[in-house]
Design an enzyme around this catalytic site. Structure first.
Site, PDB file in Angstrom:
ATOM      1  N   ASP A   1       0.851  -1.191   0.000  1.00 38.27           N
ATOM      2  CA  ASP A   1       0.000   0.000   0.000  1.00 38.27           C
ATOM      3  C   ASP A   1       0.891   1.246   0.000  1.00 38.27           C
ATOM      4  OD1 ASP A   1      -3.218   0.514   1.070  1.00 38.27           O
ATOM      5  OD2 ASP A   1      -1.809   2.192   1.027  1.00 38.27           O
TER       6      ASP A   1
ATOM      7  N   ASN B   1     -12.781  -3.476   3.096  1.00 34.86           N
ATOM      8  CA  ASN B   1     -13.733  -2.376   3.224  1.00 34.86           C
ATOM      9  C   ASN B   1     -14.728  -2.481   2.078  1.00 34.86           C
ATOM     10  OD1 ASN B   1     -12.328  -1.276   5.460  1.00 34.86           O
ATOM     11  ND2 ASN B   1     -10.894  -0.229   4.087  1.00 34.86           N
TER      12      ASN B   1
ATOM     13  N   VAL C   1     -11.286   2.700  -3.196  1.00 32.42           N
ATOM     14  CA  VAL C   1     -10.985   2.210  -4.547  1.00 32.42           C
ATOM     15  C   VAL C   1     -11.968   1.080  -4.859  1.00 32.42           C
ATOM     16  CG1 VAL C   1      -9.257   1.179  -6.058  1.00 32.42           C
ATOM     17  CG2 VAL C   1      -8.542   2.825  -4.302  1.00 32.42           C
TER      18      VAL C   1
ATOM     19  N   HIS D   1     -10.467  -5.465  -2.833  1.00 31.10           N
ATOM     20  CA  HIS D   1      -9.110  -5.701  -2.324  1.00 31.10           C
ATOM     21  C   HIS D   1      -9.159  -6.106  -0.862  1.00 31.10           C
ATOM     22  CE1 HIS D   1     -10.132  -1.422  -2.068  1.00 31.10           C
ATOM     23  NE2 HIS D   1      -9.463  -1.394  -0.927  1.00 31.10           N
TER      24      HIS D   1
ATOM     25  N   HIS E   1      -6.912  -5.934   2.528  1.00 36.27           N
ATOM     26  CA  HIS E   1      -5.748  -5.333   3.188  1.00 36.27           C
ATOM     27  C   HIS E   1      -5.138  -6.414   4.085  1.00 36.27           C
ATOM     28  CE1 HIS E   1      -6.884  -0.979   2.500  1.00 36.27           C
ATOM     29  NE2 HIS E   1      -8.086  -1.532   2.380  1.00 36.27           N
TER      30      HIS E   1
HETATM   31  P1  5GP Z   1      -9.791   1.222   0.599  1.00 42.39           P
HETATM   32  O1  5GP Z   1      -9.953   2.463   1.430  1.00 42.39           O
HETATM   33  O2  5GP Z   1     -10.491   1.341  -0.723  1.00 42.39           O
HETATM   34  O3  5GP Z   1     -10.155  -0.036   1.355  1.00 42.39           O
HETATM   35  O4  5GP Z   1      -8.247   1.080   0.341  1.00 42.39           O
HETATM   36  C1  5GP Z   1      -7.613   1.608  -0.765  1.00 42.39           C
HETATM   37  C2  5GP Z   1      -6.132   1.561  -0.486  1.00 42.39           C
HETATM   38  O5  5GP Z   1      -5.429   1.772  -1.690  1.00 42.39           O
HETATM   39  C3  5GP Z   1      -5.659   2.631   0.501  1.00 42.39           C
HETATM   40  O6  5GP Z   1      -5.061   2.004   1.634  1.00 42.39           O
HETATM   41  C4  5GP Z   1      -4.654   3.455  -0.304  1.00 42.39           C
HETATM   42  O7  5GP Z   1      -3.548   3.880   0.445  1.00 42.39           O
HETATM   43  C5  5GP Z   1      -4.262   2.493  -1.410  1.00 42.39           C
HETATM   44  N1  5GP Z   1      -3.867   3.119  -2.657  1.00 42.39           N
HETATM   45  C6  5GP Z   1      -4.528   4.099  -3.322  1.00 42.39           C
HETATM   46  N2  5GP Z   1      -3.894   4.419  -4.459  1.00 42.39           N
HETATM   47  C7  5GP Z   1      -2.792   3.619  -4.508  1.00 42.39           C
HETATM   48  C8  5GP Z   1      -1.735   3.490  -5.469  1.00 42.39           C
HETATM   49  O8  5GP Z   1      -1.672   4.167  -6.496  1.00 42.39           O
HETATM   50  N3  5GP Z   1      -0.770   2.574  -5.201  1.00 42.39           N
HETATM   51  C9  5GP Z   1      -0.805   1.790  -4.074  1.00 42.39           C
HETATM   52  N4  5GP Z   1       0.179   0.905  -3.911  1.00 42.39           N
HETATM   53  N5  5GP Z   1      -1.798   1.885  -3.155  1.00 42.39           N
HETATM   54  C10 5GP Z   1      -2.779   2.795  -3.380  1.00 42.39           C
END
Ligand code: 5GP
Length: 113
Positions: A30, A86, A95, A99, A101
């Site tokens: 991340d 999430n 996003v 996914h 985590h």
């Molecule tokens: P969510 O909040 O959707 O569960 O998690 C999305 C995750 O994607 C976040 O922890 C954020 O830091 C990560 N993230 C967003 N954009 C990028 C990216 O361009 N590259 C990487 N490696 N992680 C990303």
């Protein structure tokens, strides 16, 4: 499903620190880690939310859980880690490409915030 930053990572249009890949899924660090180890594990198949997964995704989702276990063993964090999905804006999803985590390297509180 609309393209997301994660489909661009799958297509190698955007760089990521990839730690695991197979035919069905991809895992990378991340960019904004919430723990000393913070990996995102995604299916290559475009699927926006876990709540939109169907019976046809059963094998894929099982495969991803087993891949998560393998990743934790490879990274030597299998003794203690947290797996989080999430789902939806109010669930903390930013996003919209499913996914998991994988978080490790610190003590986690319960209940989660
Ligand atoms: P969510 O909040 O959707 O569960 O998690 C999305 C995750 O994607 C976040 O922890 C954020 O830091 C990560 N993230 C967003 N954009 C990028 C990216 O361009 N590259 C990487 N490696 N992680 C990303």
């Amino acid at each position: 499903m609309a393209d997301t930053i994660f489909s661009k990572i799958i297509d190698r249009q955007i760089a990521a620190d990839i730690v695991y890949e197979d035919d069905l899924c991809l895992a990378f660090r991340d960019v904004n880690p919430q723990a000393p180890v913070h990996i995102l594990l995604i299916p290559k198949k475009p699927l926006d939310m876990l709540s939109n997964a169907g019976a046809e995704d059963q094998a894929l989702l099982g495969h991803m859980l087993l891949a998560a276990g393998k990743i934790t063993r490879d990274l030597k964090i299998d003794g203690a880690f947290r797996l989080v999905i999430n789902n939806g804006k109010e669930g903390g999803q930013a996003v919209f490409h499913v996914h998991m985590h994988i978080l490790a390297g610190r003590k986690f509180r319960w209940p989660p915030g």
